[in-house]
Design a protein around this motif. Structure first.
Motif, PDB file in Angstrom:
ATOM      1  N   ASP A 333      56.047 -15.493  14.183  1.00  6.53           N
ATOM      2  CA  ASP A 333      54.770 -15.206  13.649  1.00  6.53           C
ATOM      3  C   ASP A 333      54.215 -16.461  13.304  1.00  6.53           C
ATOM      4  O   ASP A 333      53.024 -16.744  13.383  1.00  6.53           O
ATOM      5  N   ALA A 334      54.798 -17.449  12.639  1.00  6.49           N
ATOM      6  CA  ALA A 334      54.281 -18.658  12.148  1.00  6.49           C
ATOM      7  C   ALA A 334      53.612 -19.425  13.292  1.00  6.49           C
ATOM      8  O   ALA A 334      52.526 -19.990  13.282  1.00  6.49           O
ATOM      9  N   ASP A 335      54.455 -19.487  14.619  1.00  8.08           N
ATOM     10  CA  ASP A 335      53.885 -20.213  15.580  1.00  8.08           C
ATOM     11  C   ASP A 335      52.583 -19.464  16.064  1.00  8.08           C
ATOM     12  O   ASP A 335      51.667 -20.164  16.363  1.00  8.08           O
ATOM     13  N   ILE A 336      52.592 -18.380  16.097  1.00  8.30           N
ATOM     14  CA  ILE A 336      51.184 -17.665  16.706  1.00  8.30           C
ATOM     15  C   ILE A 336      50.194 -18.063  15.874  1.00  8.30           C
ATOM     16  O   ILE A 336      49.118 -18.374  16.289  1.00  8.30           O
ATOM     17  N   LEU A 337      50.228 -18.084  14.409  1.00  7.66           N
ATOM     18  CA  LEU A 337      49.296 -18.324  13.575  1.00  7.66           C
ATOM     19  C   LEU A 337      48.819 -19.611  13.657  1.00  7.66           C
ATOM     20  O   LEU A 337      47.616 -20.016  13.448  1.00  7.66           O
ATOM     21  N   VAL A 338      49.632 -20.734  13.690  1.00 10.95           N
ATOM     22  CA  VAL A 338      49.382 -22.066  13.304  1.00 10.95           C
ATOM     23  C   VAL A 338      48.748 -22.682  14.904  1.00 10.95           C
ATOM     24  O   VAL A 338      48.428 -23.752  14.842  1.00 10.95           O
ATOM     25  N   ALA A 339      48.862 -21.874  16.083  1.00  9.55           N
ATOM     26  CA  ALA A 339      48.489 -22.441  17.307  1.00  9.55           C
ATOM     27  C   ALA A 339      47.023 -22.898  17.135  1.00  9.55           C
ATOM     28  O   ALA A 339      46.791 -23.731  17.927  1.00  9.55           O
ATOM     29  N   GLU A 340      46.312 -22.303  16.455  1.00 14.36           N
ATOM     30  CA  GLU A 340      44.965 -22.745  16.076  1.00 14.36           C
ATOM     31  C   GLU A 340      44.796 -22.754  14.699  1.00 14.36           C
ATOM     32  O   GLU A 340      45.013 -22.067  13.979  1.00 14.36           O
ATOM     33  N   LYS A 341      44.015 -23.871  14.276  1.00 15.61           N
ATOM     34  CA  LYS A 341      43.522 -24.022  12.802  1.00 15.61           C
ATOM     35  C   LYS A 341      42.913 -22.784  12.297  1.00 15.61           C
ATOM     36  O   LYS A 341      43.391 -22.336  11.175  1.00 15.61           O
ATOM     37  N   ALA A 342      41.919 -22.173  13.230  1.00 13.42           N
ATOM     38  CA  ALA A 342      41.228 -21.310  12.548  1.00 13.42           C
ATOM     39  C   ALA A 342      41.934 -20.037  12.334  1.00 13.42           C
ATOM     40  O   ALA A 342      41.735 -19.558  11.438  1.00 13.42           O
ATOM     41  N   SER A 343      43.120 -19.716  13.207  1.00 12.14           N
ATOM     42  CA  SER A 343      43.728 -18.578  12.930  1.00 12.14           C
ATOM     43  C   SER A 343      44.831 -18.742  11.758  1.00 12.14           C
ATOM     44  O   SER A 343      44.967 -17.656  10.989  1.00 12.14           O
ATOM     45  N   TRP A 362      49.217  -7.522  10.244  1.00 10.23           N
ATOM     46  CA  TRP A 362      47.919  -6.943  10.474  1.00 10.23           C
ATOM     47  C   TRP A 362      47.030  -7.968  11.338  1.00 10.23           C
ATOM     48  O   TRP A 362      46.256  -7.669  12.004  1.00 10.23           O
ATOM     49  N   VAL A 363      47.180  -9.405  10.763  1.00  9.88           N
ATOM     50  CA  VAL A 363      46.433 -10.301  11.566  1.00  9.88           C
ATOM     51  C   VAL A 363      46.835 -10.407  12.907  1.00  9.88           C
ATOM     52  O   VAL A 363      46.070 -10.458  13.856  1.00  9.88           O
ATOM     53  N   ILE A 364      48.119 -10.248  13.191  1.00 11.15           N
ATOM     54  CA  ILE A 364      48.592 -10.820  14.569  1.00 11.15           C
ATOM     55  C   ILE A 364      48.597  -9.390  15.560  1.00 11.15           C
ATOM     56  O   ILE A 364      48.027  -9.329  16.646  1.00 11.15           O
ATOM     57  N   ASN A 365      49.166  -8.525  14.886  1.00 13.56           N
ATOM     58  CA  ASN A 365      49.396  -7.376  15.814  1.00 13.56           C
ATOM     59  C   ASN A 365      47.842  -6.485  16.032  1.00 13.56           C
ATOM     60  O   ASN A 365      47.633  -6.057  16.956  1.00 13.56           O
ATOM     61  N   GLU A 366      47.351  -6.224  14.847  1.00 11.34           N
ATOM     62  CA  GLU A 366      45.989  -5.359  14.841  1.00 11.34           C
ATOM     63  C   GLU A 366      45.088  -6.268  15.301  1.00 11.34           C
ATOM     64  O   GLU A 366      44.330  -5.899  16.479  1.00 11.34           O
ATOM     65  N   LEU A 367      44.680  -7.027  14.409  1.00 13.52           N
ATOM     66  CA  LEU A 367      43.315  -8.041  14.854  1.00 13.52           C
ATOM     67  C   LEU A 367      43.461  -8.912  15.880  1.00 13.52           C
ATOM     68  O   LEU A 367      42.616  -8.626  16.658  1.00 13.52           O
ATOM     69  N   PHE A 368      44.288  -9.749  16.261  1.00 12.43           N
ATOM     70  CA  PHE A 368      44.559 -10.587  17.425  1.00 12.43           C
ATOM     71  C   PHE A 368      44.752  -9.554  18.717  1.00 12.43           C
ATOM     72  O   PHE A 368      44.087  -9.949  19.573  1.00 12.43           O
ATOM     73  N   GLY A 369      45.506  -8.626  18.576  1.00 10.75           N
ATOM     74  CA  GLY A 369      45.537  -7.674  19.723  1.00 10.75           C
ATOM     75  C   GLY A 369      44.340  -6.977  20.042  1.00 10.75           C
ATOM     76  O   GLY A 369      44.062  -7.092  21.410  1.00 10.75           O
ATOM     77  N   ARG A 370      43.519  -6.825  19.198  1.00 12.53           N
ATOM     78  CA  ARG A 370      42.224  -6.167  19.585  1.00 12.53           C
ATOM     79  C   ARG A 370      41.165  -7.103  19.950  1.00 12.53           C
ATOM     80  O   ARG A 370      40.570  -6.967  21.008  1.00 12.53           O
ATOM     81  N   LEU A 371      41.160  -8.271  19.483  1.00 14.34           N
ATOM     82  CA  LEU A 371      40.310  -9.489  19.691  1.00 14.34           C
ATOM     83  C   LEU A 371      40.566  -9.830  20.986  1.00 14.34           C
ATOM     84  O   LEU A 371      39.680  -9.886  21.976  1.00 14.34           O
ATOM     85  N   ASN A 372      41.967  -9.903  21.539  1.00 17.31           N
ATOM     86  CA  ASN A 372      42.287 -10.083  23.027  1.00 17.31           C
ATOM     87  C   ASN A 372      41.933  -9.154  23.969  1.00 17.31           C
ATOM     88  O   ASN A 372      41.391  -9.637  24.841  1.00 17.31           O
ATOM     89  N   LYS A 373      41.906  -7.670  23.523  1.00 13.67           N
ATOM     90  CA  LYS A 373      41.547  -6.817  24.544  1.00 13.67           C
ATOM     91  C   LYS A 373      40.175  -6.854  24.804  1.00 13.67           C
ATOM     92  O   LYS A 373      39.616  -6.501  26.084  1.00 13.67           O
ATOM     93  N   GLU A 374      39.332  -7.261  23.898  1.00 17.58           N
ATOM     94  CA  GLU A 374      37.939  -7.310  23.978  1.00 17.58           C
ATOM     95  C   GLU A 374      37.300  -8.642  24.296  1.00 17.58           C
ATOM     96  O   GLU A 374      36.133  -8.766  24.286  1.00 17.58           O
ATOM     97  N   GLY A 375      38.331  -9.458  24.545  1.00 21.66           N
ATOM     98  CA  GLY A 375      37.671 -10.797  24.921  1.00 21.66           C
ATOM     99  C   GLY A 375      36.830 -11.572  23.813  1.00 21.66           C
ATOM    100  O   GLY A 375      35.927 -12.104  24.065  1.00 21.66           O
ATOM    101  N   LYS A 376      37.201 -11.370  22.622  1.00 19.65           N
ATOM    102  CA  LYS A 376      36.351 -11.891  21.591  1.00 19.65           C
ATOM    103  C   LYS A 376      37.642 -13.055  20.851  1.00 19.65           C
ATOM    104  O   LYS A 376      38.798 -13.062  21.109  1.00 19.65           O
ATOM    105  N   ASP A 377      36.823 -13.849  19.717  1.00 19.95           N
ATOM    106  CA  ASP A 377      37.819 -14.481  19.295  1.00 19.95           C
ATOM    107  C   ASP A 377      37.616 -14.540  17.612  1.00 19.95           C
ATOM    108  O   ASP A 377      36.433 -13.683  17.202  1.00 19.95           O
ATOM    109  N   LEU A 378      38.155 -15.299  16.780  1.00 20.69           N
ATOM    110  CA  LEU A 378      37.818 -15.149  15.240  1.00 20.69           C
ATOM    111  C   LEU A 378      36.507 -15.367  14.985  1.00 20.69           C
ATOM    112  O   LEU A 378      35.965 -14.572  13.932  1.00 20.69           O
TER     113      LEU A 378
END
Ligand code: ADP
Ligand code: MG
Length: 493
Positions: A333-343, A362-378
Motif C-alpha cells: 500500500d505504501a508503494d502505491i501511495l508514494v508513487a506520486e507526491k500528490a497521492s 478507501w483511498v486506494i481501493n475505492e477512490l483510486f479504483g474509481r478514478l482509474n475506471k473513469e480516466g480521472k486523476d486526483l
C-alpha cells in the motif's frame, strides 16, 4: 569505465535459447529536461508548445560573438537531483564542446560535460515484487538540448525549430546493473518519481522532457559482458520494455547462429515492435571533446550544496518507510501511495487523526479504483480528501456500515455534498438499536425453522442468516450486533 558486476545471476530472469540460458544486461542513459524558466546558457523561455522559433535568443541561434552565461537555477536543479540520487557532488566540473554537424545544431557543437561531470556516483533503489535491488548511477551531467528538424511538413523542404536549442538537460547514466525489462521499467519509473518529487524535471515522456537511451547486451549467465547496442530515444516506459525484449532476443539469435554483435545505435519502431540499425556506434574521440573556452569551470562551495541538501523535500523511499512505521501500512500500500507526491499528500490529508489503514483502503481501493475506471486523476477527483475523511469517520464511529459507505461514496462522487449530512437526510444510519434488529432476527428465524436446525449442527450457516437480516434491513443493521444476536438465539454459544 571499468564495470564491476554487482548482481548475482537470477535464473528467473534468463532467456531460454536453443543452446542454453542467456542473461540480459541493461544500462540506461536518461535525458531529463531541467525544470527552469530559462535555458542553460541564455535567458530564452523554455515554455512548451510555442510556435516554432518563438523561444530563441541570439545565443541559442549561435549568432557570431554571442557568449553563453550559465543559468544558476539549472545548476541548483542538477545538484538537487544529485542529492536525491544519494550521489557524490563535484564542487568543480567542466563544460566541454561535443563537436558534430547537424542542421538543428547551429553552434556546430553541443555544450556538455565529459570528463568532469557535476554529479558523480549515486544509486537508485528498486522495490521489485520479490526483492529490493540497488542500481548504480554512474554520473549526472548538464548539457544543452539541440533544436528539431521537421522534414514532413512540405514535400521538398525541411524546417528547423530552435525552441529546444539550448534547453538544459541532465543526462543521468546508470551502471549496467539492470537484468530484465521489468527492472528497466521500474528504474525509469522510480527515477521519474524522484525527479518529480524534487521538482527538477516534470518527467513527461510524451512531451519529450524525459527520454531514455537503452543499452542492451546479452551474455551467458554471470559470464563476460557482451557487446551492447544502444537503442535511442525511446519515448515511453512501455516501449522501453518492448524494445529490450525484442533486442535481447535478436542478439541471442545472432550469437546462437555463430554470429557476432556489432556495437551500433538502433531505433525502436513502436508500430512494428522491433529495433533496427541506425548507425554504427560513434566513439568519444569522434566528437573531439575539449573544454569550452567561453565558459569557466563550474565551481561552488560545500556550504552551497549543504544548503540545498537541507531544503530537499522528503523523497519516496523515506516517505514509504514513514508510511509503514507511522501509519502501519503494508509495503504494498505504501508503494502505491508514494508513487506520486500528490497521492501521498492526499492520503495524509485523509488519514490525519484517523484510522490510517482504513483511510489507505478507501483511498486506494475505492477512490483510486474509481478514478482509474473513469480516466480521472486526483486533480480532477469529484471526491475531496475532506469528503473521503468524513466517510471514513462515519464508518469508524459505527454510524454507517461498510456496505452503506459504498453507497454513500457513490452519492458523494456523483452529487457532491457533506457525507454526514447526506447520511442524516437520507436515513442511511446503521441500525444499532437492538430492538429493531431483534425484530428482524426473530422474523427470519421464525420463517426458516429447518435452516435453524441445520445451523445448530453446521455453524457455517450463520453467515446465511446474517445475510438475510442485512438484506431485510437494507444494509443498515450493524453486522456485528446481528451476528451476536443470531448466535445467541440459535444457540451457538
Ligand atoms: P559511452 O561513453 O560509449 O556511451 P558508457 O561506458 O558511458 O559508454 O556507457 C553508456 C551506457 O551503456 C551506460 O548506461 C552503461 O551502463 C551501459 N553499458 C555499458 N556496457 C554495457 C554492456 N555491456 N551491456 C549493456 N549496457 C552497457
Ligand atoms: Mg554515453
Amino acid at each position: 569505465m571499468t564495470i564491476v558486476d554487482v548482481r548475482t545471476p537470477d535464473p528467473k530472469k534468463f532467456i531460454k535459447g536453443a543452446t542454453g540460458d542467456w542473461e540480459i544486461v541493461i544500462g540506461m542513459e536518461v535525458h531529463a529536461q531541467v525544470t527552469s524558466e530559462a535555458k542553460l546558457f541564455s535567458g530564452a523561455s523554455t515554455e512548451f508548445g510555442k510556435d516554432p522559433n518563438d523561444n530563441v535568443s541570439l545565443v541559442d541561434a549561435a549568432m557570431p560573438g554571442m557568449l553563453p552565461v550559465i543559468n544558476e537555477e539549472c545548476v541548483r536543479q542538477a545538484i538537487r537531483t544529485g542529492l536525491g540520487l544519494k550521489a557524490e557532488i563535484n564542487l568543480k566540473s567542466v563544460f566541454d564542446r561535443k563537436n558534430y554537424f547537424y542542421p538543428d545544431l547551429p553552434q556546430g557543437y553541443q555544450i556538455s560535460q565529459f570528463k568532469q561531470p557535476v554529479v558523480g556516483e549515486g544509486k537508485i533503489l528498486l522495490d521489485m515484487p520479490e526483492e529490493q535491488v540497488e542500481i548504480g548511477v554512474e554520473r549526472l551531467h548538464l548539457e544543452q538540448d539541440a533544436g528539431k528538424s521537421l522534414h514532413d511538413q512540405h514535400p521538398t523542404m525541411s524546417f528547423v525549430d530552435l525552441n529546444r536549442s539550448g534547453v538544459a538537460l541532465m543526462e543521468i547514466v546508470s551502471k549496467p546493473d539492470l537484468r530484465s525489462a521489468d527492472e528497466a521499467k521500474a528504474y525509469l519509473t522510480k527515477l521519474r518519481t524522484i525527479l518529480r518529487y524534487l521538482g527538477t524535471c516534470d518527467g513527461n515522456m510524451d512531451q519529450g522532457s524525459m527520454r531514455a537511451d537503452v543499452n542492451v547486451s546479452v551474455r551467458r549467465p554471470g559470464g563476460e559482458f557482451g557487446t551492447r547496442c544502444e537503442i535511442k530515444n525511446v519515448n515511453s516506459i512501455r516501449f522501453v520494455g518492448q524494445a529490450i525484449e525484442y533486442e535481447a532476443r535478436r542478439q541471442v539469435g545472432i550469437l546462437e547462429d555463430g554470429g557476432a554483435i556489432d556495437q551500433e545505435t538502433r531505433l525502436f519502431d513502436s508500430v512494428k515492435g522491433e529495433t533496427r540499425s541506425m548507425r554504427s556506434k560513434e566513439e568519444a574521440h569522434d566528437y573531439r571533446y575539449f573544454p569550452d573556452p567561453d565558459l569557466l569551470p563550474l565551481e561552488f562551495t560545500q556550504a552551497f550544496v549543504d544548503d540545498l541538501a537541507q531544503h530537499l523535500p522528503e523523497l519516496p523511499d523515506d516517505k514509504k518507510a514513514r508510511f509503514i512505521s507511522d501509519y502501519g501500512l503494508t509495503a504494498y500500500d505504501a508503494d502505491i501511495l508514494v508513487a506520486e507526491k500528490a497521492s501521498a499528500d492526499f492520503f495524509e490529508e485523509v488519514a490525519g487523526g484517523r484510522d490510517a489503514k482504513l483511510a489507505a483502503n478507501w483511498v486506494i481501493n475505492e477512490l483510486f479504483g474509481r478514478l482509474n475506471k473513469e480516466g480521472k486523476d486526483l486533480a480532477t477527483s469529484p471526491v475531496s480528501a475532506g469528503q473521503l475523511g468524513a466517510i471514513v469517520d462515519l464508518i469508524k464511529e459505527g454510524v454507517i456500515s461498510g456496505k452503506i459507505a459504498k453507497d454513500l461514496f457513490e452519492i458523494v462522487w456523483t452529487e457532491g455534498g457533506d457525507p454526514a449530512k447526506i447520511v442524516e437526510e437520507r436515513g442511511m444510519k446503521q441500525v444499532t438499536d437492538l430492538g429493531a434488529i431483534e425484530a428482524i432476527v426473530d422474523e427470519i428465524i421464525g420463517a426458516n425453522p429447518e435452516k435453524v436446525e441445520q445451523a445448530k449442527a453446521k455453524p457455517g450457516l450463520l453467515g446465511w442468516f446474517v445475510g438475510q437480516v442485512m438484506k431485510q434491513s437494507q444494509g443498515k443493521a450493524n453486522p456485528q450486533a446481528v451476528s451476536d444476536m443470531l448466535k445467541q438465539k440459535i444457540g451457538l454459544e
